[in-house]
Design a protein around this motif. Structure first.
Motif, mmCIF file in Angstrom:
data_model
loop_
_atom_site.group_PDB
_atom_site.id
_atom_site.type_symbol
_atom_site.label_atom_id
_atom_site.label_comp_id
_atom_site.label_asym_id
_atom_site.label_seq_id
_atom_site.Cartn_x
_atom_site.Cartn_y
_atom_site.Cartn_z
ATOM 1 N N ASP A 1 0.855 -1.182 0.000
ATOM 2 C CA ASP A 1 0.000 0.000 0.000
ATOM 3 C C ASP A 1 0.888 1.228 0.000
ATOM 4 O O ASP A 1 1.763 1.388 0.857
ATOM 5 C CB ASP A 1 -0.888 -0.018 1.251
ATOM 6 N N ARG A 2 0.657 2.119 -0.967
ATOM 7 C CA ARG A 2 1.507 3.306 -1.054
ATOM 8 C C ARG A 2 1.301 4.247 0.130
ATOM 9 O O ARG A 2 2.124 5.133 0.367
ATOM 10 C CB ARG A 2 1.238 4.062 -2.357
ATOM 11 N N HIS A 3 0.180 4.081 0.869
ATOM 12 C CA HIS A 3 -0.066 4.915 2.039
ATOM 13 C C HIS A 3 0.614 4.342 3.282
ATOM 14 O O HIS A 3 0.652 5.009 4.312
ATOM 15 C CB HIS A 3 -1.568 5.046 2.289
ATOM 16 N N ALA A 4 1.124 3.102 3.191
ATOM 17 C CA ALA A 4 1.856 2.501 4.305
ATOM 18 C C ALA A 4 3.354 2.662 4.067
ATOM 19 O O ALA A 4 3.799 3.113 3.009
ATOM 20 C CB ALA A 4 1.482 1.031 4.452
ATOM 21 N N SER A 5 4.161 2.272 5.040
ATOM 22 C CA SER A 5 5.600 2.516 4.953
ATOM 23 C C SER A 5 6.361 1.380 4.282
ATOM 24 O O SER A 5 7.463 1.595 3.789
ATOM 25 C CB SER A 5 6.173 2.737 6.362
ATOM 26 N N TYR A 6 5.808 0.179 4.263
ATOM 27 C CA TYR A 6 6.535 -0.967 3.735
ATOM 28 C C TYR A 6 6.342 -1.086 2.229
ATOM 29 O O TYR A 6 5.345 -0.634 1.659
ATOM 30 C CB TYR A 6 6.063 -2.258 4.407
ATOM 31 N N ARG A 7 7.308 -1.700 1.560
ATOM 32 C CA ARG A 7 7.253 -1.998 0.133
ATOM 33 C C ARG A 7 7.871 -3.379 -0.083
ATOM 34 O O ARG A 7 8.854 -3.735 0.577
ATOM 35 C CB ARG A 7 8.036 -0.968 -0.691
ATOM 36 N N ILE A 8 7.303 -4.136 -1.000
ATOM 37 C CA ILE A 8 7.804 -5.471 -1.311
ATOM 38 C C ILE A 8 8.142 -5.519 -2.791
ATOM 39 O O ILE A 8 7.285 -5.238 -3.632
ATOM 40 C CB ILE A 8 6.775 -6.560 -0.955
ATOM 41 N N LEU A 9 9.372 -5.836 -3.119
ATOM 42 C CA LEU A 9 9.833 -5.953 -4.499
ATOM 43 C C LEU A 9 9.941 -7.433 -4.834
ATOM 44 O O LEU A 9 10.719 -8.159 -4.217
ATOM 45 C CB LEU A 9 11.185 -5.262 -4.672
ATOM 46 N N ARG A 10 9.145 -7.885 -5.809
ATOM 47 C CA ARG A 10 9.057 -9.302 -6.150
ATOM 48 C C ARG A 10 9.556 -9.530 -7.566
ATOM 49 O O ARG A 10 9.204 -8.790 -8.493
ATOM 50 C CB ARG A 10 7.613 -9.779 -6.019
ATOM 51 N N GLU B 1 11.617 -14.454 -5.862
ATOM 52 C CA GLU B 1 12.423 -13.900 -4.778
ATOM 53 C C GLU B 1 11.872 -12.519 -4.436
ATOM 54 O O GLU B 1 11.382 -11.796 -5.308
ATOM 55 C CB GLU B 1 13.883 -13.795 -5.212
ATOM 56 N N ILE B 2 11.922 -12.139 -3.167
ATOM 57 C CA ILE B 2 11.383 -10.841 -2.765
ATOM 58 C C ILE B 2 12.419 -10.051 -1.988
ATOM 59 O O ILE B 2 13.333 -10.618 -1.366
ATOM 60 C CB ILE B 2 10.097 -10.985 -1.921
ATOM 61 N N GLY B 3 12.280 -8.746 -2.038
ATOM 62 C CA GLY B 3 13.047 -7.831 -1.209
ATOM 63 C C GLY B 3 12.077 -6.927 -0.470
ATOM 64 O O GLY B 3 11.074 -6.477 -1.041
ATOM 65 N N VAL B 4 12.344 -6.640 0.783
ATOM 66 C CA VAL B 4 11.441 -5.851 1.618
ATOM 67 C C VAL B 4 12.102 -4.517 1.928
ATOM 68 O O VAL B 4 13.269 -4.465 2.343
ATOM 69 C CB VAL B 4 11.091 -6.598 2.924
ATOM 70 N N PHE B 5 11.342 -3.434 1.704
ATOM 71 C CA PHE B 5 11.842 -2.086 1.939
ATOM 72 C C PHE B 5 10.847 -1.321 2.807
ATOM 73 O O PHE B 5 9.667 -1.686 2.904
ATOM 74 C CB PHE B 5 12.028 -1.328 0.611
#
Length: 470
Positions: A257-266, A277-281
């Motif tokens: 969610d762009r309104h939340a702080s986390y991002r997941i790159l898959r 594979e995923i990366g968490v930001f």
């Protein structure tokens, strides 16, 4: 007289503008408009585009992807191969998703919702690579140079090997790349690029496909790494034809969610590494920061002694991630009960509820059911089945499961609990975060007890055994 007539007729036919219809979702081509696309079965996705056919007398030349003239067949022994050279992006989560770093001559597609952080991540990558004295060219078709500088000043310092350019004409971009010969090129975004050889508007199926083909040829012929940013539709697919994903070497999707702080790159596709594979930001004031321990991050704020809550473990690529499953079962006020699933497959949840009603005897036909994966993750691995079932049972009976309990396993239609892969890694991750009990499929119990040290392994053969544990 007749020869002159036929020559005039051929000239008119050669210059005639042809109208075709493309599906914006999958790229299906049709000579007429259709309500439903035969390819992807979506409704109202066809758009009209004009195509000017090439002259029959105009010769077609090809330089191949290598740029060394016409391609000729070669045997495996004739193909020269060196060790794969990868460039370090200095972002470990991105390196993990890419398979170890950037490969020269690769074309990478980065997709995601507007405002999710695609441009921010690529600007950070450009800054890190320029710090290694690599020539980087950032081409923007959406922002002015002043807007880019405002964002860059917020992120950090950049060296002079990073150059910026605002351009949307593909011919001018190709000329600039051939003259400057950078090592990395970033195109933001592919929907704003257009070629003079295509008559349709920028962002159309024809323009996106032609622009990607030109960038692919540039990447392979000049042996440079090219990033292209792609916007996504409301269904989460890259806008434009699906053939775009087949043309590139790597496809990366931003989730969250762009309104939340986390991002997941898959990583959805990767010719130079493992997929899924995923990366968490985490989005911070100075850009995207890496999350080195996603399991601990996903379990923050977990309620204590609450019914309908349990922790399970999913494997994304090579990384085990612990995540909380929440379920809420309550009596429905309407004749048709409501079911909702966030972060997992809705149909899978309905299937598991039918298994619980048939094999265990839980009468949920008159109850609403809501299932949520905390943290905004989107997972569809079968190992979540046992956790979803136990969360539903816990909420239905209003009996909390212990806070130090974790469960994973696949559930079949007969109510049996089947084994899953990488069980050792899942148990080690749970043990590292302090869990005391791990409910696993019965087939894995003896094997996991040998390797487990500070965690109790409980094997269950069916969902009925899991319900008895609750």
């Amino acid at each position: 007289m007749f020869n002159a007539f036929f020559e005039l007729r051929e000239k008119i036919m050669a210059t005639k503008i042809k109208t075709v219809f493309y599906c914006q979702n999958c790229g299906y081509e049709s000579s007429k408009w259709m309500g439903q696309c035969p390819g992807c079965k979506e409704w109202n996705t066809f758009v009209e585009e004009t195509v000017k056919p090439a002259s029959k007398k105009q010769g077609i030349t090809s330089t191949g992807l290598s740029g060394n003239g016409r391609s000729t067949p070669k045997t495996l022994s004739e193909i020269e191969m060196k060790d794969e050279e990868r460039a370090d992006t200095h972002i470990n989560e991105l390196n993990r998703v890419l398979g170890g770093g950037l490969v020269r001559g690769s074309l990478i597609l980065v997709g995601g919702d507007p405002g999710i952080g695609k441009s921010t991540l690529l600007l950070q990558v450009a800054g890190n690579l320029s710090g290694d004295k690599k020539e980087v060219l950032y081409i923007s078709g959406e922002e002015s140079l002043r807007q880019i500088k405002l964002r860059a000043n917020r992120i950090g310092d950049f060296s002079d090997t990073l150059k910026f350019m605002c351009e949307t004409n593909l011919e001018n971009i190709e000329e600039t790349i051939n003259r400057a010969k950078p090592e990395i090129v970033i195109i933001d975004s592919i929907q704003t690029m257009f070629s003079d050889s295509v008559t349709s508007a920028p962002g159309s199926v024809s323009q996106v496909r032609e622009s990607t083909a030109v960038l692919l040829r540039i990447a392979k012929s000049l042996n440079i790494t090219v990033f292209i940013v792609g916007h996504v539709t409301k269904e989460g697919q890259v806008a434009g034809p699906r053939v775009l994903e087949h043309m590139v070497d790597t496809v990366l999707y931003f989730e969250g969610d762009r309104h939340a702080s986390y991002r997941i790159l898959r990583a959805v596709k990767n010719r130079f590494g493992s997929t899924n594979e995923i990366g968490v930001f985490e989005m911070q004031e100075k850009g995207l920061a890496e999350v080195t321990n996603p399991s601990e991050f996903m379990l923050e704020g977990k309620p204590e002694n609450a019914s309908g809550s349990i922790v399970t473990c999913s494997v994304e690529g090579t990384r085990p991630i612990l995540i909380e499953i929440q379920a809420l079962v309550c009596r429905s006020n309407f004749g048709f009960p409501r079911r909702q699933a966030n972060g997992t497959d809705y149909n899978r949840v309905n299937l598991l509820m039918a298994v619980l009603e048939k094999r265990v005897g839980l009468q949920m036909g008159e109850y609403d059911a809501y299932v949520n994966l905390a943290g905004g993750m989107k997972l569809a691995e079968p190992s979540l089945d046992l956790g979803i079932c136990m969360a539903l049972i816990s909420s239905f009976k209003n009996k909390p499961i212990g806070d130090d309990v974790i469960a994973f396993g696949e559930v079949g239609l007969s109510g049996e609990v089947r084994s899953v892969n990488m069980a050792d890694s899942r148990v080690q991750e749970a043990e590292k975060l302090g869990f005391k009990t791990c409910i696993v499929p019965k087939a894995l119990e003896s094997k996991l007890k040998k390797s487990a040290k500070n965690i109790n392994i409980v094997g269950v053969s069916s969902v009925a055994d899991a319900m008895n544990y609750i």
